[in-house]
Motif scaffolding. Structure first.
Motif, short mmCIF file in Angstrom:
data_model
loop_
_atom_site.label_atom_id
_atom_site.label_comp_id
_atom_site.label_asym_id
_atom_site.label_seq_id
_atom_site.Cartn_x
_atom_site.Cartn_y
_atom_site.Cartn_z
N ALA A 192 -39.20 4.79 40.22
CA ALA A 192 -38.53 6.03 40.65
C ALA A 192 -39.55 7.17 40.60
N PRO A 193 -39.71 7.95 41.67
CA PRO A 193 -40.74 8.99 41.72
C PRO A 193 -40.68 9.98 40.55
N LYS A 194 -39.49 10.48 40.22
CA LYS A 194 -39.39 11.47 39.14
C LYS A 194 -39.76 10.86 37.80
N ALA A 195 -39.30 9.63 37.55
CA ALA A 195 -39.59 8.97 36.28
C ALA A 195 -41.09 8.67 36.17
N LEU A 196 -41.71 8.30 37.28
CA LEU A 196 -43.15 8.04 37.26
C LEU A 196 -43.92 9.34 37.03
N GLY A 197 -43.43 10.42 37.64
CA GLY A 197 -44.06 11.71 37.41
C GLY A 197 -44.01 12.13 35.95
N GLN A 198 -42.87 11.86 35.31
CA GLN A 198 -42.73 12.17 33.89
C GLN A 198 -43.73 11.35 33.06
N ARG A 206 -56.56 7.26 27.64
CA ARG A 206 -55.82 8.12 28.58
C ARG A 206 -56.40 8.00 29.98
N ILE A 207 -57.73 8.03 30.10
CA ILE A 207 -58.38 7.92 31.41
C ILE A 207 -58.12 6.54 32.02
N GLY A 208 -58.12 5.50 31.18
CA GLY A 208 -57.83 4.15 31.67
C GLY A 208 -56.46 4.07 32.31
N LEU A 209 -55.44 4.67 31.67
CA LEU A 209 -54.09 4.68 32.22
C LEU A 209 -54.03 5.48 33.51
N GLN A 210 -54.73 6.60 33.56
CA GLN A 210 -54.72 7.42 34.77
C GLN A 210 -55.39 6.70 35.93
N LEU A 211 -56.49 6.00 35.66
CA LEU A 211 -57.15 5.25 36.73
C LEU A 211 -56.29 4.07 37.19
N LEU A 212 -55.53 3.47 36.27
CA LEU A 212 -54.60 2.42 36.67
C LEU A 212 -53.62 2.94 37.71
N ALA A 213 -53.09 4.14 37.46
CA ALA A 213 -52.10 4.71 38.36
C ALA A 213 -52.71 5.12 39.69
N ILE A 214 -53.92 5.67 39.66
CA ILE A 214 -54.54 6.18 40.88
C ILE A 214 -55.11 5.06 41.75
N LEU A 215 -55.76 4.06 41.12
CA LEU A 215 -56.46 3.02 41.87
C LEU A 215 -55.64 1.76 42.09
N ALA A 216 -54.58 1.56 41.28
CA ALA A 216 -53.65 0.43 41.44
C ALA A 216 -54.34 -0.92 41.36
N GLN A 217 -55.36 -1.03 40.53
CA GLN A 217 -56.01 -2.32 40.30
C GLN A 217 -55.46 -2.95 39.02
N MET A 251 -46.62 10.20 34.07
CA MET A 251 -47.96 10.72 34.29
C MET A 251 -48.22 11.99 33.48
N ARG A 252 -47.18 12.81 33.32
CA ARG A 252 -47.33 14.01 32.48
C ARG A 252 -47.55 13.64 31.03
N GLU A 253 -46.82 12.63 30.58
CA GLU A 253 -46.98 12.21 29.19
C GLU A 253 -48.36 11.59 28.96
N ILE A 254 -48.88 10.86 29.96
CA ILE A 254 -50.24 10.32 29.85
C ILE A 254 -51.26 11.46 29.77
N GLU A 255 -51.04 12.50 30.56
CA GLU A 255 -51.95 13.65 30.57
C GLU A 255 -52.10 14.27 29.19
N TYR A 256 -51.00 14.25 28.42
CA TYR A 256 -51.03 14.86 27.09
C TYR A 256 -51.07 13.82 25.98
N PHE A 257 -51.49 12.60 26.33
CA PHE A 257 -51.61 11.53 25.34
C PHE A 257 -52.59 11.96 24.24
N ASP A 258 -52.16 11.79 22.97
CA ASP A 258 -52.98 12.28 21.86
C ASP A 258 -53.84 11.20 21.21
N GLY A 259 -54.01 10.07 21.91
CA GLY A 259 -54.87 9.01 21.38
C GLY A 259 -56.28 9.14 21.91
N GLN A 260 -56.98 8.02 21.99
CA GLN A 260 -58.36 8.02 22.48
C GLN A 260 -58.42 8.55 23.92
N PRO A 261 -59.31 9.49 24.22
CA PRO A 261 -59.44 10.00 25.59
C PRO A 261 -59.75 8.90 26.61
#
Length: 363
Positions: A209-215, A230-241, A217-227
């Motif tokens: 669902a677009p809205k749920a996925l957007g939420q 966080r970047i690994g999760l963001q690249l998963l979403a952007i590159l879809a590999q 992505m926002r939570e990943i952006e503010y993830f308080d663990g290892q940077p």
């Protein structure tokens, strides 16, 4: 008078071979060593010919007479039974030489020449080894569906349903190669297509669902663990590999000048490298990551050693830490999110979306 079985049984050897006539050209040749050979004398195209039928008592009187009648019918049809027998013998010898193991080796060599990936060749070798252990030495033209099913059921009995299905497909590929090569007439695995248990497909949880996925992505952006996580999760979403391809990515695979990530063919089980375009968002994340890990081999090295990539559980563990259960979202689920939303948008052809994801490998 025609011979009786007792007469044939009591024939004694002499100093020289001699014949004892039955009727219609059939006789038994008694040799000096005591062996008794059935032979049939006939004329073909004006010439006298002999057909050896077999040795008594392995070939009985009744069997010899039946063989003689078959030969007479062959002569009547204008076919020389001796030549027909020799031709049949040659065919059997050729069949015996074309065992499943031999044909499987030829099929594997064909795959190698076609440039199949190492992963595909390794799978073929593995499946052929399973089949060869049961019927590799048998002529391929003499292998029945029942014999193949017995092998498949042994694999299935261990709970390896997917392996059994793939093994059937691989054996079928060898048979189709044999058919195309004139070594057999059909593929017996076709009759077995519904004989095996179909494995249950486990679909990895994904947010589509677009809205749920957007939420998310926002939570990943503010993830308080290892940077890096966080970047690994963001690249998963952007590159879809696949998560494994992200985790094992190496800096040497990235062409920043042309904004391309060339995933080596052996990693994605393809014949050629899989080229992933890098949008500006991905470039920005990679630049950030390069400041942290740019001196090493891996984009995402393990915290324990830079010589290995991060653990396969790291990305999923981060999602759990953000409150997403395994039934809601997984690291692999980003591919399903991408596929679903891209297809629903109507902006791209389905084949283009599939190509962006990269095929799951050659079978």
């Amino acid at each position: 008078m025609p011979l009786s079985d007792i007469q044939v049984r009591n024939l004694k050897p002499r100093d020289k071979p001699y014949k004892v006539i039955d009727f219609e050209g059939l006789f038994v040749l008694v040799k000096a060593n005591g062996s008794r050979l059935w032979q049939f004398k006939y004329r073909m195209f004006g010439k006298e010919r002999l057909l050896s039928i077999g040795v008594y008592p392995e070939v009985t009187l009744a069997q010899a007479r039946k063989a003689k009648e078959d030969a007479r019918a062959t002569v009547a049809a204008g076919i020389d039974p001796s030549e027909a027998k020799q031709s049949e013998r040659r065919i059997k010898q050729e069949e015996a030489a074309h065992t499943f193991e031999r044909v499987g080796s030829l099929f594997l060599e064909k795959q190698r020449k076609e440039g199949r990936s190492k992963a595909t060749l390794d799978k073929t070798k593995y499946h052929l080894k399973l089949a060869n252990s049961d019927f590799g030495r048998r002529p391929i033209a003499q292998i029945s569906p029942t014999l193949i099913l017995k092998t498949l059921k042994k694999v299935e009995a261990k709970g390896n349903y997917e392996t059994a299905q793939r093994l059937r497909a691989r054996i079928g590929s060898v048979f189709r190669y044999a058919v195309a090569s004139g070594l057999t007439d059909s593929d017996p695995t076709y009759a077995l297509r519904d004989a095996l248990i179909r494995p249950t497909r486990v679909h990895r949880a994904a947010i589509t669902a677009p809205k749920a996925l957007g939420q998310l992505m926002r939570e990943i952006e503010y993830f308080d663990g290892q940077p890096t996580t966080r970047i690994g999760l963001q690249l998963l979403a952007i590159l879809a590999q696949r998560p494994g391809e992200i985790r094992n990515a190496k800096w040497a695979e990235f062409d920043f000048a042309n904004k391309i990530w060339a995933i080596p063919a052996e990693k994605v089980k393809m014949r050629r490298d899989h080229l992933v375009p890098l949008p500006d968002q991905a470039i920005a994340l990679l630049d950030e990551l390069r400041k942290m890990n740019g001196n090493g081999e891996y984009l995402f090295p393990s915290l324990r050693t830079w010589k290995r990539p991060m653990s396969e559980n790291t990305l999923n563990a981060a999602l759990r830490r953000m409150g997403y259960s395994g039934d809601e979202m997984t690291a692999h689920g980003f591919r399903a999110s991408f596929s679903t939303l891209a297809n629903e948008s109507g902006l791209w052809h389905a084949d283009a979306i599939e190509r962006a994801l990269a095929p799951c490998g050659e079978e």
